[in-house]
Design an enzyme around this catalytic site. Structure first.
Site, mmCIF file in Angstrom:
data_model
loop_
_atom_site.group_PDB
_atom_site.id
_atom_site.type_symbol
_atom_site.label_atom_id
_atom_site.label_comp_id
_atom_site.label_asym_id
_atom_site.label_seq_id
_atom_site.Cartn_x
_atom_site.Cartn_y
_atom_site.Cartn_z
ATOM 1 N N LYS A 122 0.838 -1.212 0.000
ATOM 2 C CA LYS A 122 0.000 0.000 0.000
ATOM 3 C C LYS A 122 0.870 1.258 0.000
ATOM 4 O O LYS A 122 0.621 2.193 -0.753
ATOM 5 C CB LYS A 122 -0.918 0.036 1.247
ATOM 6 C CG LYS A 122 -1.909 -1.101 1.332
ATOM 7 C CD LYS A 122 -2.886 -0.921 2.500
ATOM 8 C CE LYS A 122 -2.233 -0.922 3.869
ATOM 9 N NZ LYS A 122 -1.593 -2.199 4.242
ATOM 10 N N ARG A 182 -9.339 1.139 9.074
ATOM 11 C CA ARG A 182 -8.959 -0.252 9.346
ATOM 12 C C ARG A 182 -10.030 -0.975 10.159
ATOM 13 O O ARG A 182 -9.861 -2.155 10.444
ATOM 14 C CB ARG A 182 -7.662 -0.257 10.143
ATOM 15 C CG ARG A 182 -6.401 -0.623 9.344
ATOM 16 C CD ARG A 182 -5.271 -0.562 10.305
ATOM 17 N NE ARG A 182 -4.054 -1.201 9.958
ATOM 18 C CZ ARG A 182 -3.012 -0.606 9.398
ATOM 19 N NH1 ARG A 182 -3.093 0.644 8.994
ATOM 20 N NH2 ARG A 182 -1.885 -1.263 9.231
ATOM 21 N N ARG A 198 11.993 -6.540 4.962
ATOM 22 C CA ARG A 198 12.062 -5.187 4.396
ATOM 23 C C ARG A 198 12.828 -4.207 5.288
ATOM 24 O O ARG A 198 12.872 -4.343 6.496
ATOM 25 C CB ARG A 198 10.679 -4.663 4.032
ATOM 26 C CG ARG A 198 9.778 -4.394 5.186
ATOM 27 C CD ARG A 198 8.406 -3.963 4.680
ATOM 28 N NE ARG A 198 7.556 -3.593 5.789
ATOM 29 C CZ ARG A 198 6.325 -3.118 5.683
ATOM 30 N NH1 ARG A 198 5.788 -2.946 4.495
ATOM 31 N NH2 ARG A 198 5.641 -2.806 6.747
ATOM 32 N N ARG A 228 11.540 -1.532 10.591
ATOM 33 C CA ARG A 228 10.429 -1.233 11.490
ATOM 34 C C ARG A 228 10.391 -2.212 12.651
ATOM 35 O O ARG A 228 10.567 -3.409 12.461
ATOM 36 C CB ARG A 228 9.108 -1.284 10.710
ATOM 37 C CG ARG A 228 8.833 0.004 9.978
ATOM 38 C CD ARG A 228 7.636 -0.083 9.099
ATOM 39 N NE ARG A 228 6.445 -0.616 9.753
ATOM 40 C CZ ARG A 228 5.231 -0.601 9.217
ATOM 41 N NH1 ARG A 228 5.066 -0.068 8.021
ATOM 42 N NH2 ARG A 228 4.209 -1.105 9.853
ATOM 43 N N ARG A 285 -0.208 -8.830 13.340
ATOM 44 C CA ARG A 285 -0.747 -7.798 12.428
ATOM 45 C C ARG A 285 -1.650 -8.432 11.368
ATOM 46 O O ARG A 285 -2.685 -7.868 11.015
ATOM 47 C CB ARG A 285 0.413 -7.029 11.779
ATOM 48 C CG ARG A 285 1.099 -6.108 12.785
ATOM 49 C CD ARG A 285 2.444 -5.607 12.281
ATOM 50 N NE ARG A 285 2.338 -4.815 11.080
ATOM 51 C CZ ARG A 285 3.350 -4.630 10.229
ATOM 52 N NH1 ARG A 285 4.524 -5.197 10.455
ATOM 53 N NH2 ARG A 285 3.183 -3.878 9.174
HETATM 54 P P1 AMP Z 1 1.079 0.465 8.965
HETATM 55 O O1 AMP Z 1 2.287 1.304 8.769
HETATM 56 O O2 AMP Z 1 -0.106 0.944 8.168
HETATM 57 O O3 AMP Z 1 1.344 -1.017 8.781
HETATM 58 O O4 AMP Z 1 0.634 0.654 10.499
HETATM 59 C C1 AMP Z 1 1.506 0.280 11.557
HETATM 60 C C2 AMP Z 1 0.727 0.131 12.849
HETATM 61 O O5 AMP Z 1 0.118 1.409 13.190
HETATM 62 C C3 AMP Z 1 -0.433 -0.856 12.826
HETATM 63 O O6 AMP Z 1 -0.017 -2.195 13.057
HETATM 64 C C4 AMP Z 1 -1.301 -0.313 13.957
HETATM 65 O O7 AMP Z 1 -0.769 -0.638 15.221
HETATM 66 C C5 AMP Z 1 -1.158 1.195 13.782
HETATM 67 N N1 AMP Z 1 -2.177 1.759 12.851
HETATM 68 C C6 AMP Z 1 -1.958 2.371 11.656
HETATM 69 N N2 AMP Z 1 -3.110 2.757 11.086
HETATM 70 C C7 AMP Z 1 -4.096 2.379 11.945
HETATM 71 C C8 AMP Z 1 -5.517 2.483 11.917
HETATM 72 N N3 AMP Z 1 -6.159 3.047 10.887
HETATM 73 N N4 AMP Z 1 -6.200 1.989 12.985
HETATM 74 C C9 AMP Z 1 -5.584 1.426 14.035
HETATM 75 N N5 AMP Z 1 -4.242 1.288 14.126
HETATM 76 C C10 AMP Z 1 -3.499 1.759 13.084
#
Ligand code: AMP
Length: 216
Positions: free
Chosen positions: A13, A88, A127, A161, A172
């Site tokens: 994404k 989400r 990654r 990360r 996740r």
């Molecule tokens: P991402 O970079 O999108 O994979 O997000 C990393 C982490 O941030 C996720 O595993 C969640 O802990 C938190 N996070 C990001 N976006 C959301 C969202 N829309 N709702 C809840 N938690 C989020």
């Protein structure tokens, strides 16, 4: 034009959202990046969400909705944005509908990045990114041309990360299936859902996304 990229962690994404940002001048809004900035800055929100993110769980809807509402209303997003990682949960999707309707705006499309679970673990755990310019790499699929040197800026520092560790990645993916996958039917019912094959090569995925954006 406001679009949502929906898919499990590791579907690509962020990479595709950055491409859409460059090509279409839609601002990429990544809630994951916003939360990581809060953590890096040691803010009150950052301190609160850090253990949740490191456990691979979702942060509360309330924090996310406030965060995204401020960004979508900002002047740089008036021409449009691509939402990467939000919504989400169904509660977030409903809150997004309400906040857009209040401004007379609406979603143009929700693009599902379809990918099987099996390759995601390897995609995520391998990654890393350049600490200077953020260019993304992968141990197996996309190493830098010269080991230890960023192709884009020549930087030699890289970061991984904290939540890309194998045990967190499993949590996740479980959170995605339990809390986010129901959004596919939410948006299908509203005739907003388009699917692309995110197992395909980067340029092919980009082509499929561009074809959707040209149609809506
Ligand atoms: P991402 O970079 O999108 O994979 O997000 C990393 C982490 O941030 C996720 O595993 C969640 O802990 C938190 N996070 C990001 N976006 C959301 C969202 N829309 N709702 C809840 N938690 C989020």
């Amino acid at each position: 034009m406001i679009i949502v990229l929906l898919g499990p962690p590791g579907a690509g994404k962020g990479t595709q959202a950055r491409r859409v940002e460059e090509e279409r001048k839609l601002v990429q809004l990544s809630t994951g990046d916003m939360l990581r900035q809060e953590v890096a800055g040691g803010t009150a929100i950052g301190l609160r969400v850090r253990p949740i993110m490191e456990a691979g769980q979702l942060v509360s809807d309330e924090v996310l909705v406030d965060m995204i509402a401020d960004r979508i209303a900002a002047p740089d997003c008036q021409a449009g944005c691509v939402l990467d990682g939000f919504p989400r949960t169904t509660a977030q999707a409903r809150a997004l509908d309400t906040m857009l309707a209040a401004k007379g705006r609406r979603l143009a499309a929700v693009i599902e990045m379809k990918v099987e679970d099996a390759p995601l673990i390897e995609r995520l755990t391998g990654r890393f990114a350049c600490a200077t310019c953020g260019a993304g790499y992968h141990d197996t699929f996309r190493p830098p041309r010269v080991v230890g040197v960023c192709d884009s800026c020549g930087g030699t520092e890289f970061t991984r990360r904290a939540d890309d560790k194998a045990e967190t990645v499993t949590a996740r993916l479980a959170a995605y299936h339990r809390q986010t996958a129901p959004l596919l039917s939410y948006y299908r019912e509203r005739r907003l859902l388009h699917s692309v094959d995110a197992m395909a090569a980067f340029n092919e995925v980009a082509r499929q996304i561009a074809a959707v954006l040209d149609r809506v």
